[in-house]
Design a protein around this motif. Structure first.
Motif, short mmCIF file in Angstrom:
data_model
loop_
_atom_site.label_atom_id
_atom_site.label_comp_id
_atom_site.label_asym_id
_atom_site.label_seq_id
_atom_site.Cartn_x
_atom_site.Cartn_y
_atom_site.Cartn_z
N HIS A 101 0.84 -1.20 0.00
CA HIS A 101 0.00 0.00 0.00
C HIS A 101 0.87 1.26 0.00
O HIS A 101 0.48 2.29 0.50
CB HIS A 101 -0.96 -0.02 1.19
CG HIS A 101 -1.98 -1.11 1.09
ND1 HIS A 101 -3.00 -1.10 0.17
CD2 HIS A 101 -2.10 -2.28 1.76
CE1 HIS A 101 -3.72 -2.20 0.30
NE2 HIS A 101 -3.20 -2.94 1.25
N PHE B 15 -1.60 8.79 -3.53
CA PHE B 15 -2.33 8.82 -2.25
C PHE B 15 -3.52 9.80 -2.33
O PHE B 15 -4.17 10.05 -1.32
CB PHE B 15 -1.40 9.24 -1.10
CG PHE B 15 -0.38 8.18 -0.70
CD1 PHE B 15 -0.49 6.87 -1.14
CD2 PHE B 15 0.69 8.51 0.13
CE1 PHE B 15 0.44 5.91 -0.77
CE2 PHE B 15 1.63 7.56 0.50
CZ PHE B 15 1.51 6.26 0.06
N GLN C 296 -9.56 8.52 4.56
CA GLN C 296 -8.31 9.24 4.27
C GLN C 296 -8.39 10.69 4.76
O GLN C 296 -7.44 11.23 5.31
CB GLN C 296 -8.02 9.25 2.75
CG GLN C 296 -7.80 7.88 2.14
CD GLN C 296 -9.08 7.27 1.58
OE1 GLN C 296 -10.14 7.40 2.17
NE2 GLN C 296 -8.96 6.57 0.47
N GLN D 68 -7.14 -1.70 7.28
CA GLN D 68 -7.18 -0.54 6.39
C GLN D 68 -6.78 0.74 7.10
O GLN D 68 -6.00 1.54 6.58
CB GLN D 68 -8.61 -0.36 5.86
CG GLN D 68 -9.00 -1.31 4.75
CD GLN D 68 -10.39 -0.99 4.23
OE1 GLN D 68 -11.28 -0.58 4.99
NE2 GLN D 68 -10.59 -1.15 2.94
N HIS D 69 -7.31 0.95 8.31
CA HIS D 69 -7.01 2.20 9.02
C HIS D 69 -5.51 2.36 9.24
O HIS D 69 -4.97 3.46 9.23
CB HIS D 69 -7.74 2.22 10.37
CG HIS D 69 -7.19 1.23 11.33
ND1 HIS D 69 -7.60 -0.08 11.38
CD2 HIS D 69 -6.19 1.34 12.23
CE1 HIS D 69 -6.89 -0.73 12.29
NE2 HIS D 69 -6.03 0.10 12.82
N TRP E 199 -4.04 3.45 5.92
CA TRP E 199 -4.38 4.86 5.68
C TRP E 199 -3.58 5.77 6.59
O TRP E 199 -3.16 6.87 6.20
CB TRP E 199 -5.89 5.08 5.87
CG TRP E 199 -6.72 4.61 4.71
CD1 TRP E 199 -6.43 4.78 3.39
CD2 TRP E 199 -7.97 3.90 4.76
NE1 TRP E 199 -7.42 4.21 2.61
CE2 TRP E 199 -8.37 3.67 3.43
CE3 TRP E 199 -8.77 3.45 5.80
CZ2 TRP E 199 -9.56 3.00 3.11
CZ3 TRP E 199 -9.95 2.79 5.49
CH2 TRP E 199 -10.34 2.57 4.15
N GLN F 48 -0.21 6.12 5.21
CA GLN F 48 -0.19 6.93 3.99
C GLN F 48 -0.44 8.42 4.26
O GLN F 48 0.17 9.27 3.63
CB GLN F 48 -1.27 6.44 3.02
CG GLN F 48 -1.02 5.06 2.44
CD GLN F 48 -2.21 4.57 1.61
OE1 GLN F 48 -3.32 5.10 1.69
NE2 GLN F 48 -1.97 3.53 0.82
N HIS F 49 -1.35 8.70 5.17
CA HIS F 49 -1.85 10.08 5.27
C HIS F 49 -1.44 10.81 6.54
O HIS F 49 -1.71 11.99 6.68
CB HIS F 49 -3.38 10.10 5.13
CG HIS F 49 -3.83 9.58 3.81
ND1 HIS F 49 -3.75 10.32 2.65
CD2 HIS F 49 -4.27 8.35 3.43
CE1 HIS F 49 -4.17 9.59 1.63
NE2 HIS F 49 -4.48 8.39 2.08
N CYS G 74 -8.54 0.60 0.28
CA CYS G 74 -7.23 1.18 0.51
C CYS G 74 -6.39 1.04 -0.76
O CYS G 74 -5.99 -0.07 -1.11
CB CYS G 74 -6.57 0.48 1.70
SG CYS G 74 -5.04 1.24 2.17
#
Lengths: 582, 169
Positions: A262, A362, A374, A397-398, A401, A404-405, A550
């Motif tokens: 990811h 992203f 996100q 997923q969280h 994310w 990533q964010h 995601c």
């Protein structure tokens, strides 16, 4: 030599001498003497968790945030078996821990006594090392040796199983001198000839990349500084594994973001197209490499790792340097400077990277009623970054994310279960980190499913007045399971719906926490602000879009170049070979 | 890596003679899916502090390299020596072979044993137990021949090995 004392007193005395300030644990029959010794002193603080697994994760959070060895104390039998998940987690992510387990008295070992289990047998392959201490006189030396083994070399969990009679019997104890283990001698300095060769390769590379991992964080804060110097000197782009986030500042122009399943498009494409890959304290994990035969096919590869068994395990490398990554980078910089190298002309390389970056992998667009997860994490980051928060996560997923964010700028601020992928990690880890840094803002970014795996630890935070924040990205699904079912199993969402969820606000209140609900984009900022304004622990139930996936994503068994950037790229169901992968 | 041809390697592992050390070694092989063709272990030092474990394993070269690295990082392991890669070394194993029969078969068993320099260490009027030692191939060959003259059962030690020459490796 030494003073005569009980085994339990030896444990407490040795822990004190080893600088232990906090022990995470749960009492039981086979550790009562040690609990009695703890009761009669005030140098070590004991944190009573609600489940032994959480004691280990809390110690991991404490260790990752502080760089110190985390210490756990649990009873025999179920105490020890409940700790196994945490011990395995620490092994996979190289977290230094010492786990003390009570055991039935020596004369009862092997009789299936009450709360007996073969702790050393069970933990043999999920610990870096373990001991069954059968004589009180050996307790002191074993404790000191265990700390040395846990924190040196590639760090990891060490288990010490202590029968109850050994805790009660007396022996002489004196603080040992320096530990010189007869067989265990981790190599810290890298081979100089290999380092010189690495530097020459780096100086000659046209398309280099530094691929960094959690080893840099384990090496200590100096290694982070050295990485930044190395990046500056060489001008090379840098990418990081999940475990290494924070070693390069998120907004650094040379930083390409996280790589892997990811990770960012630019990081994965640069890994694929580079001519020289320098792996610094990472281990070519399957989340990183994707399909092995398509992994960076044309590059030469240098691997720096303190653990020899990491070399050539999955990816063949051209040059392996065994040693502490901080020490090796220090020597690389010395050689680089001594040889008067300058960053090579990488203009064409950076142009290429710029093109990949322009894909904005992203990126997302928040529109409509449903809050995108996100967006929630992006705002959480923007509203908290000035406070330099410590972030823990659960798994799913969280977690991706968040990776990533949420921007990370410093090491030891990001606590996540990478190797084992343990749901239920985040809340206890946040508690451990908060104990290491009582004044810090510590947030567990959670999922509504994961948080329920150790939710009983709300009580621990309440008891010790720890102002931990739990920010639940609530999409009413085990989101990553649901995403895989969508991609690989025809959208048949078998058992992945989070049914019968509790009212998280009422649950928080029941434990003496503040509870906040964020229903949609309009309450997001106010909800985050209310969380930050409350001095005590807060649980935020942040309702997000239920079916968000995601992305980007490299599907299992796919190459870096086969990245799915958005739902529009999805290509039907995977074949059986790919489906068989995790 | 899987498609590379498998090689047979004899590893000599010096370990602290402590409780559980054999379980660590054997467990490592099973946990990581490595092969064990034979395994021997015994205390080899005057003070009973060090044991030598000899393992015969097989796998493609990258797997052998991993086995060595994985063994080497176990805390109680002093040294791991790949004798096959090291070069000249002696490998021996010993077997006790029970053969039952009378008449010609019994005479033939004794004659074959003599050729293999196998010694009878137990005898009755209808059986022998032979002690045979040598390379794995020789022991295999002896057992194969004994099948024709009344083989009953076999006990084998597995391979022990040591480097040739004056030096300790």
């Amino acid at each position: 030599m030494g003073t005569e004392m009980t085994g339990a007193d030896i444990v407490v005395q040795a822990l004190t001498e080893l600088g232990v300030e906090v022990v995470f644990g749960y009492p039981g029959g086979a550790v009562l003497p040690i609990y009695d010794a703890l009761f009669q002193q005030n140098r070590i603080r004991h944190i009573l968790v609600r489940h032994e697994q959480a004691a280990v994760h809390a110690a991991e959070g404490y260790a990752r945030a502080s760089g110190k060895v985390g210490v756990v104390l649990v009873t025999s039998g179920p105490g020890a078996t409940n700790a196994v998940t945490g011990i395995t987690d620490a092994l996979m992510d190289s977290i230094p821990l010492v786990v003390l387990t009570g055991q039935v008295p020596t004369h009862l070992i092997g009789t299936d006594a009450f709360q007996e289990c073969d702790t050393v047998g069970i933990t043999r392959h999920c610990s870096k090392h373990n001991y069954l201490v059968k004589e009180t006189a050996k307790l002191g030396p074993v404790l000191h040796e265990a700390f040395y083994i846990a924190r040196s070399g590639r760090p990891g969990p060490v288990v010490i199983d202590i029968p109850k009679d050994v805790q009660i019997m007396k022996a002489r104890y004196a603080k040992p001198g320096t530990i010189a283990h007869k067989t265990y001698k981790p190599q810290v300095k890298g081979d100089l000839a290999a380092i010189e060769a690495a530097v020459d390769m780096l100086a000659a590379a046209e398309r280099p990349i530094l691929y960094t991992g959690g080893g840099i964080i384990n090496s200590g804060p100096v290694a982070t500084q050295l990485l930044r110097e190395l990046a500056k000197a060489t001008g090379a782009p840098v990418t990081s594994t999940l475990m290494g986030l924070g070693t390069m500042p998120d907004d650094h122009p040379q930083f390409l973001g996280m790589l892997g399943m990811h990770g960012s498009y630019e990081a994965n494409m640069a890994m694929n197209q580079c001519d020289l890959m320098v792996c610094l304290g990472a281990r070519f994990d399957d989340r990183v490499t994707g399909r092995l035969d398509a992994f960076s096919p044309t590059s030469r590869k240098i691997h720096v790792d303190i653990d020899r068994s990491s070399f050539n395990k999955t990816v063949r490398v051209d040059l392996a340097i065994q040693g502490d990554v901080g020490s090796v980078m220090e020597d690389m910089l010395k050689v680089w400077r001594a040889r008067g190298h300058r960053a090579a002309d990488q203009k064409a390389w950076w142009e290429q990277i710029k093109g990949w970056r322009a894909r904005n992998s992203f990126g997302f667009e928040q529109k409509g009623e449903a809050l995108l997860p996100q967006k929630a994490i992006q705002r959480l980051y923007e509203m908290t970054k000035a406070k330099k928060p410590i972030i823990s996560t659960e798994v799913g997923q969280h977690q991706m994310w968040a990776a990533q964010h949420f921007g990370f700028h410093d090491p030891n601020k990001w606590l996540t279960s990478g190797g084992l992928g343990t749901m239920g990690y985040g809340l206890p880890a946040a508690i451990g980190a908060q104990l290491a840094f009582p004044g810090a803002l510590v947030i567990d970014i959670a999922g509504e499913a994961s948080i329920q795996m150790n939710i009983q630890e709300l009580g621990t935070a309440t008891q010790y007045r720890l102002p931990v924040k739990v920010f639940i990205i609530n999409n009413e699904y085990m989101g990553m399971v649901r995403q895989w079912q969508e991609l690989n199993h025809g959208g048949r969402y078998s058992e992945s719906y989070s049914d019968s969820l509790p009212d998280f606000v009422m649950l928080a209140q029941a434990y003496g926490w503040k509870g906040i609900t964020i229903e949609g984009p309009d309450d997001l900022d106010a909800g985050i602000q209310a969380m930050l304004d409350h001095p005590g622990p807060v649980m935020v139930d942040c309702r997000v879009a239920k079916l968000a996936n995601c992305f980007p994503m490299i599907p299992s068994g796919a190459a870096h170049t086969d990245m799915i950037l958005s739902a529009a790229d999805e290509r039907g169901e995977a074949d059986d070979d790919a489906k068989a992968l995790v | 890596m899987k498609h590379l041809p498998s090689e047979r390697h004899t590893l000599s592992i010096l370990v602290d003679n402590e409780a559980g050390v054999l379980a660590r070694i054997v467990g490592l092989f099973s946990a990581r899916g490595y092969n064990i063709e034979s395994l021997t272990v015994a205390d080899v030092s005057d003070d009973h502090a060090v044991s030598r474990i000899t393992v015969v394993t097989s796998g493609p070269p990258p797997v052998i390299e991993q086995i060595l690295a994985q063994l080497d990082r176990l805390v109680p392991v002093h040294r791991v020596i790949d004798l096959t890669a090291y070069g000249p070394h002696v490998e021996r194993e010993m077997a006790l072979v029970k053969v039952a029969g009378v008449g010609d078969k019994r005479v033939e068993a004794l004659r074959l044993a003599d050729i293999f320099r196998a010694r009878p260490v137990d005898t009755s009027t209808a059986s022998f137990v032979f002690e045979v030692s040598g390379s794995t191939e020789k022991v295999n060959q002896f057992i194969t021949l004994m099948r024709e003259v009344g083989l009953v059962e076999v006990a084998r030690t597995g391979v022990v090995a040591i480097a040739r020459g004056a030096e300790a490796v």
